[in-house]
Enzyme design. Structure first.
Site, mmCIF file in Angstrom:
data_model
loop_
_atom_site.group_PDB
_atom_site.id
_atom_site.type_symbol
_atom_site.label_atom_id
_atom_site.label_comp_id
_atom_site.label_asym_id
_atom_site.label_seq_id
_atom_site.Cartn_x
_atom_site.Cartn_y
_atom_site.Cartn_z
ATOM 1 N N ASP A 13 45.758 24.644 41.094
ATOM 2 C CA ASP A 13 46.791 25.340 41.856
ATOM 3 C C ASP A 13 46.073 26.277 42.835
ATOM 4 O OD1 ASP A 13 49.359 26.599 42.488
ATOM 5 O OD2 ASP A 13 48.692 28.233 41.197
ATOM 6 N N ASP A 15 47.842 29.404 44.946
ATOM 7 C CA ASP A 15 48.336 30.787 44.833
ATOM 8 C C ASP A 15 48.237 31.292 43.397
ATOM 9 O OD1 ASP A 15 48.941 30.913 47.476
ATOM 10 O OD2 ASP A 15 51.098 31.184 47.242
ATOM 11 N N ARG A 22 49.557 33.817 48.717
ATOM 12 C CA ARG A 22 49.622 33.679 50.168
ATOM 13 C C ARG A 22 48.483 34.380 50.902
ATOM 14 N NH1 ARG A 22 50.105 30.465 52.453
ATOM 15 N NH2 ARG A 22 50.970 31.232 54.398
ATOM 16 N N ARG A 120 60.471 21.483 52.725
ATOM 17 C CA ARG A 120 59.130 20.895 52.677
ATOM 18 C C ARG A 120 59.265 19.449 52.236
ATOM 19 N NH1 ARG A 120 56.356 25.841 49.180
ATOM 20 N NH2 ARG A 120 56.741 27.503 50.704
ATOM 21 N N ARG A 131 60.509 34.256 53.210
ATOM 22 C CA ARG A 131 59.096 33.955 53.382
ATOM 23 C C ARG A 131 58.474 34.703 54.557
ATOM 24 N NH1 ARG A 131 57.422 30.947 49.664
ATOM 25 N NH2 ARG A 131 55.377 31.114 50.652
ATOM 26 N N ARG A 138 56.719 41.772 49.920
ATOM 27 C CA ARG A 138 56.537 40.763 48.877
ATOM 28 C C ARG A 138 56.234 41.442 47.536
ATOM 29 N NH1 ARG A 138 55.143 35.358 50.522
ATOM 30 N NH2 ARG A 138 53.973 35.167 48.585
ATOM 31 N N ASP A 176 60.938 26.950 43.463
ATOM 32 C CA ASP A 176 60.730 25.603 43.974
ATOM 33 C C ASP A 176 61.791 24.677 43.401
ATOM 34 O OD1 ASP A 176 58.419 26.180 45.483
ATOM 35 O OD2 ASP A 176 57.185 26.090 43.674
ATOM 36 N N ASP A 205 48.391 29.270 37.313
ATOM 37 C CA ASP A 205 48.814 30.592 36.844
ATOM 38 C C ASP A 205 50.245 30.604 36.331
ATOM 39 O OD1 ASP A 205 49.888 30.288 39.504
ATOM 40 O OD2 ASP A 205 50.261 32.445 39.538
#
Length: 245
Positions: A13, A15, A22, A120, A131, A138, A176, A205
């Site tokens: 992964d 992030d 990010r 996406r 975003r 954030r 997601d 993570d």
């Protein structure tokens, strides 16, 4: 099968695993990771699209990766052949988009920064704060969410209503959403089907149930052809690599 005859394939992964959320990978971590990568088969597996991956990882690392599974592995880019191997299409239903907009309107979080529903390949990414939020916002939303569990609550509601979808907490501020099965486990399945005697080693993570790394971990566990590591951040990832591999 003789364990020594198996070939290691390392899947990471991005992030929270190789980088802060990010953020561009730390330069000192880049040096350590590049040195470790020599002679190993490495793939990235991320919820982000390829453009965002390239904003976080230098070409020196990408060039040594065999490939990148983007957008919850709904798109696979072969770095060695410089081409897209596959890319899944999906159009989310209108009622799902309406529900997400309602969650956005009803959220008690006080700041909305824009780009809340991002399309996406094969998935959408939903964020209440948006975003376009900067680092400070954030972080503020992440802290607020840990207290109020907004993302977990939204994910539970959506899972119950849309049982044909996977809905998982991803990254620092988002959720997601993708068709059931069209998740990161597509990466481990592709390795299993296309690489001989594969021993899959995954680092993430969010390997817990409800996290967007959970499905790939479950797939590896069920097929008994590798291991996964739940990590707290890039530092722990690199420590495990240096000590174990």
């Amino acid at each position: 099968m003789n364990e020594q005859a198996r070939n290691n394939f390392f899947l990471f992964d991005v992030d929270g695993t190789l980088t802060s959320p990010r953020k561009y990978i730390d330069p000192s971590d880049t040096i350590v990771f590049l040195s470790w990568m020599v002679g190993k088969s490495v793939y990235l597996v991320t919820g982000s699209d390829r453009k965002k991956v390239m904003q976080q990882m230098p070409m020196s690392i990408l060039a040594r990766c065999e490939g990148v599974f983007c957008s919850m592995a709904n798109q696979f880019f072969d770095n060695k052949r410089d081409c897209i191997v596959y890319s899944n299409d999906w159009s989310p239903p209108a009622n799902l988009l309406n529900d997400l907009n309602n969650f956005l309107l009803k959220s008690e979080y006080d700041t909305k920064c824009g780009n809340h529903i991002e399309h996406r390949p094969g998935m959408i990414n939903f964020s209440v704060v948006g975003r376009e939020a900067g680092d400070t916002e954030r972080g503020r939303y992440s802290d607020w969410d840990k207290l109020h569990k907004e993302r977990a609550s939204i994910a539970t509601i959506l899972r119950n209503k849309y049982q044909d979808l996977d809905v998982n907490i991803g990254g620092q501020i988002s959720i997601d959403i993708n068709p059931k099965g069209a998740n990161k486990s597509q990466a481990s399945k592709w390795i299993r089907e296309n690489k001989e005697n594969a021993n899959i080693i995954f680092f993430g993570d969010k390997c817990f149930k409800g996290g967007n790394d959970y499905d790939i971990c479950l797939d590896i566990q069920r097929n008994k052809d590798g291991v996964f590591w739940q990590v707290s951040g890039p530092r722990e990832t690199l420590e495990i690599l240096q000590e174990q591999y």
